[in-house]
Design a protein around this motif. Structure first.
Motif, PDB file in Angstrom:
ATOM      1  N   ASP A 118     -10.053   5.086  -2.187  1.00  0.00           N
ATOM      2  CA  ASP A 118      -8.837   5.633  -1.581  1.00  0.00           C
ATOM      3  C   ASP A 118      -7.717   5.697  -2.612  1.00  0.00           C
ATOM      4  N   THR A 119      -8.023   6.330  -3.733  1.00  0.00           N
ATOM      5  CA  THR A 119      -7.092   6.407  -4.853  1.00  0.00           C
ATOM      6  C   THR A 119      -6.776   7.872  -5.129  1.00  0.00           C
TER       7      THR A 119
ATOM      8  N   ILE B 277      -7.585   0.141  -5.513  1.00  0.00           N
ATOM      9  CA  ILE B 277      -7.189   0.900  -4.325  1.00  0.00           C
ATOM     10  C   ILE B 277      -5.730   1.280  -4.551  1.00  0.00           C
ATOM     11  N   SER B 278      -5.460   2.580  -4.663  1.00  0.00           N
ATOM     12  CA  SER B 278      -4.098   3.030  -4.978  1.00  0.00           C
ATOM     13  C   SER B 278      -3.886   4.427  -4.405  1.00  0.00           C
ATOM     14  N   PRO B 279      -3.579   4.541  -3.104  1.00  0.00           N
ATOM     15  CA  PRO B 279      -3.486   5.846  -2.456  1.00  0.00           C
ATOM     16  C   PRO B 279      -2.449   6.794  -3.044  1.00  0.00           C
TER      17      PRO B 279
ATOM     18  N   ILE C  20       0.817  -1.214   0.000  1.00  0.00           N
ATOM     19  CA  ILE C  20       0.000   0.000   0.000  1.00  0.00           C
ATOM     20  C   ILE C  20       0.851   1.264   0.000  1.00  0.00           C
ATOM     21  N   ASP C  21       2.074   1.202   0.507  1.00  0.00           N
ATOM     22  CA  ASP C  21       2.924   2.397   0.562  1.00  0.00           C
ATOM     23  C   ASP C  21       3.888   2.505  -0.622  1.00  0.00           C
TER      24      ASP C  21
END
Length: 144
Positions: free
Chosen positions: A90-91, A61-63, A24-25
């Motif tokens: 949450d993109t 989902i790709s913050p 995710i980071d």
């Protein structure tokens, strides 16, 4: 393990049932980034556009990046892109068009419908990507 799908000069490709997972980071983890129609003066010279793309039934989902990214290696042009039935959670952006001075070419006829956005920074993001691995790029080659 990292997986990269990179196509050059292709037609009639169908990808189904694909799951892409990344930490995710991780920086620069676009969900789908298929558009590689050429890079700077080399893509301008060849002049083969990426066209007639369809994205359907995608969840991302790709913050730190985009659900769908077009470019930045787009010097042959991009046209006729359809995206529908997309969920972006949450993109950073749902559709990101990456261009830069020196890329030249164009981006046109991008159509998006039935997209569900949850916790977005940008719906559509366009602008200078600012990346030039080739020092001899033409600063007069402006993208349209």
């Amino acid at each position: 393990m990292w997986l990269t799908l990179w196509f050059l000069s292709f037609s009639n490709i169908i990808i189904q049932g694909l799951t892409i997972l990344a930490p995710i980071d991780s920086p620069n983890t676009d969900g789908i980034d298929p558009v590689k129609s050429g890079w700077d003066k080399y893509g301008i010279k060849v002049g083969i556009p990426t066209e007639h793309l369809v994205f359907r039934r995608l969840t991302c989902i790709s913050p730190e990046s985009a659900t769908i990214a077009l470019g930045s290696e787009m010097s042959g042009g991009i046209r006729d892109v359809r995206a529908e039935d997309i969920t972006a959670i949450d993109t950073q952006s749902s559709v990101r068009i990456k261009t830069a001075v020196g890329r030249g070419a164009y981006v046109e006829d991008i159509y998006v419908r039935r997209i569900t956005l949850k916790s977005m920074k940008y719906v559509f993001w366009t602008g200078s990507y600012g990346s030039h691995p080739d020092p001899g790029f033409d600063p007069k080659a402006l993208p349209l």
